[in-house]
Design an enzyme around this catalytic site. Sequence first.
Site, PDB file in Angstrom:
ATOM      1  N   LYS A 161     -15.719 -15.262   6.405  1.00 48.02           N
ATOM      2  CA  LYS A 161     -17.130 -15.138   6.788  1.00 48.02           C
ATOM      3  C   LYS A 161     -18.088 -14.934   5.621  1.00 48.02           C
ATOM      4  O   LYS A 161     -17.851 -14.078   4.771  1.00 48.02           O
ATOM      5  CB  LYS A 161     -17.276 -13.924   7.696  1.00 48.02           C
ATOM      6  CG  LYS A 161     -16.681 -14.084   9.076  1.00 48.02           C
ATOM      7  CD  LYS A 161     -17.050 -12.870   9.804  1.00 48.02           C
ATOM      8  CE  LYS A 161     -16.756 -12.812  11.248  1.00 48.02           C
ATOM      9  NZ  LYS A 161     -16.960 -11.428  11.686  1.00 48.02           N
ATOM     10  N   GLY A 176      -7.021  -6.098   0.334  1.00 43.69           N
ATOM     11  CA  GLY A 176      -5.734  -6.088   1.016  1.00 43.69           C
ATOM     12  C   GLY A 176      -5.283  -7.472   1.429  1.00 43.69           C
ATOM     13  O   GLY A 176      -4.131  -7.854   1.201  1.00 43.69           O
ATOM     14  N   ARG A 235       0.823  -1.213   0.000  1.00 41.79           N
ATOM     15  CA  ARG A 235       0.000   0.000   0.000  1.00 41.79           C
ATOM     16  C   ARG A 235       0.860   1.267   0.000  1.00 41.79           C
ATOM     17  O   ARG A 235       0.438   2.298  -0.542  1.00 41.79           O
ATOM     18  CB  ARG A 235      -0.948  -0.007   1.195  1.00 41.79           C
ATOM     19  CG  ARG A 235      -2.111  -0.952   0.958  1.00 41.79           C
ATOM     20  CD  ARG A 235      -2.991  -1.040   2.163  1.00 41.79           C
ATOM     21  NE  ARG A 235      -4.265  -1.662   1.815  1.00 41.79           N
ATOM     22  CZ  ARG A 235      -5.103  -2.174   2.690  1.00 41.79           C
ATOM     23  NH1 ARG A 235      -4.804  -2.143   3.975  1.00 41.79           N
ATOM     24  NH2 ARG A 235      -6.236  -2.722   2.303  1.00 41.79           N
ATOM     25  N   GLY A 277     -12.555  -3.889   1.304  1.00 43.29           N
ATOM     26  CA  GLY A 277     -13.873  -3.430   1.758  1.00 43.29           C
ATOM     27  C   GLY A 277     -14.493  -2.488   0.747  1.00 43.29           C
ATOM     28  O   GLY A 277     -15.671  -2.612   0.403  1.00 43.29           O
TER      29      GLY A 277
HETATM   30  P1  AMP Z   1     -11.189 -12.539   5.018  1.00 48.70           P
HETATM   31  O1  AMP Z   1     -10.495 -11.531   5.883  1.00 48.70           O
HETATM   32  O2  AMP Z   1     -12.645 -12.671   5.262  1.00 48.70           O
HETATM   33  O3  AMP Z   1     -10.810 -12.391   3.554  1.00 48.70           O
HETATM   34  O4  AMP Z   1     -10.626 -13.957   5.488  1.00 48.70           O
HETATM   35  C1  AMP Z   1      -9.290 -14.315   5.335  1.00 48.70           C
HETATM   36  C2  AMP Z   1      -8.988 -15.411   6.304  1.00 48.70           C
HETATM   37  O5  AMP Z   1      -9.864 -16.521   6.093  1.00 48.70           O
HETATM   38  C3  AMP Z   1      -7.592 -15.944   6.153  1.00 48.70           C
HETATM   39  O6  AMP Z   1      -6.835 -15.536   7.257  1.00 48.70           O
HETATM   40  C4  AMP Z   1      -7.775 -17.459   6.111  1.00 48.70           C
HETATM   41  O7  AMP Z   1      -6.895 -18.151   6.955  1.00 48.70           O
HETATM   42  C5  AMP Z   1      -9.210 -17.647   6.587  1.00 48.70           C
HETATM   43  N1  AMP Z   1      -9.804 -18.892   6.077  1.00 48.70           N
HETATM   44  C6  AMP Z   1      -9.875 -19.315   4.813  1.00 48.70           C
HETATM   45  N2  AMP Z   1     -10.433 -20.530   4.742  1.00 48.70           N
HETATM   46  C7  AMP Z   1     -10.711 -20.909   6.002  1.00 48.70           C
HETATM   47  C8  AMP Z   1     -11.280 -22.087   6.578  1.00 48.70           C
HETATM   48  N3  AMP Z   1     -11.666 -23.109   5.819  1.00 48.70           N
HETATM   49  N4  AMP Z   1     -11.419 -22.125   7.918  1.00 48.70           N
HETATM   50  C9  AMP Z   1     -11.010 -21.091   8.674  1.00 48.70           C
HETATM   51  N5  AMP Z   1     -10.470 -19.951   8.194  1.00 48.70           N
HETATM   52  C10 AMP Z   1     -10.319 -19.864   6.869  1.00 48.70           C
END
Ligand code: AMP
Length: 392
Positions: free
Chosen positions: A197, A350, A36, A374
């Site tokens: 999520k 990011g 960034r 975001g």
């Molecule tokens: P986000 O910030 O929502 O893009 O989520 C990214 C995070 O999701 C990363 O740190 C990954 O380790 C986590 N992640 C991806 N797949 C899984 C999974 N199957 N179980 C738990 N965490 C996960």
Amino acid sequence: MNVISLESVDVKGKKVLLRCDLNVPIKEGVIKDDGRIRASLPTIKYLLDQGAAVIITAHLGRPKGERKPELSLEPVAQRLSELLDTPVIFSAKIVGADLSAISSGEVVLLENIRYEAAETSKEASERLILAKELASYADIFISDGFGAVHRKHASVYDVATLLPHAAGYLVAAEVDVLTRLTDNPARPYGVVLGGAKVSDKIGVISNLLDKVNVLAIGGGMLFTFLAAQGHEIGTSLVETDLIPTVKELLLRAEKLGVKLLLPTDIVVAPEFSIDAQPTIVAADSIPADQMGLDIGPESADAFAAAIMECQTVFWNGPMGVFEFPNFAHGTKVLAQALTQVKGLSVVGGGDSAAAVRTLGFKDSDFDYISTGGGASLEYLEGKELPGISVLQ
Ligand code: AMP
């Protein structure tokens, strides 16, 4: 979407307040990924070349109005100075900084703007007081912190209502890519979503369903989809309250003829740890005592094949826990496939950007790596971005 361009304002000899996104991962004072900061350089260099004095404001993390030393921008000032090959004056003061002596060709970085509670206040009057203080330092405002443009914050939105303004190069480039993703994208159009999520992505999935040809779902959020199909998901991540919404999305996708791809195999392990023993199982028979931590190799290949046929691809969110090498395969295969896409390939966000760099890919392997997860997602969700609207 059109924004006022940087070249259309005369910045020669002027004091310019520049909002940047310098929200980089820092551990024990060491910057882990300076993407960034690098993305902010073209606008800063242009302003300096034009003979402006540049006063940068930016945030780091979420200090919630408190001076948290671990969220100081001081290490960023040093890195910025190295990258620019110019001294960067760091001002610990945000309000009441004495910047009267700053002259043409000089750069100041103000301390983390979110140390000021007014920056993120819901009360417009509180934000305006801080925005007026920032505006008093400069003649012109340039907005280049794309990662924060979905926020109605003092240094993003309110200050633009007080000073002549324009978009920096980064914001202009991001807006251009988002426009290409939404106004008549070349088809087939594929979107790959992952990350932890479903609740973060449900809006974007819903808004994109009638716009895409292929939608592939991986990451922690895929288990809410498997649960909605009635499968056992063991101890995997799940958002039970969203199962009814996901069921509706699955029905809508079917009616619209969207190719919605869910994994057919999953890499599972008994616990969430770096040395957990991985096993590959069918997606419809995850053992009750195991959790899914990556999409399986068969699914990764299927996702890759589907997106390589697309002319436009947007990807946000890792396919698995890529931070653990045993569970990084799916994310790697997807990133690799994205580099082979013939049309426009965009890595959004990011975290996704940090993931592809961690896995050894170069920025130039992709058409575009967005700096704002975001902000891009909110735009693709169909929401207004206040920090962009104010520049139109
Ligand atoms: P986000 O910030 O929502 O893009 O989520 C990214 C995070 O999701 C990363 O740190 C990954 O380790 C986590 N992640 C991806 N797949 C899984 C999974 N199957 N179980 C738990 N965490 C996960």
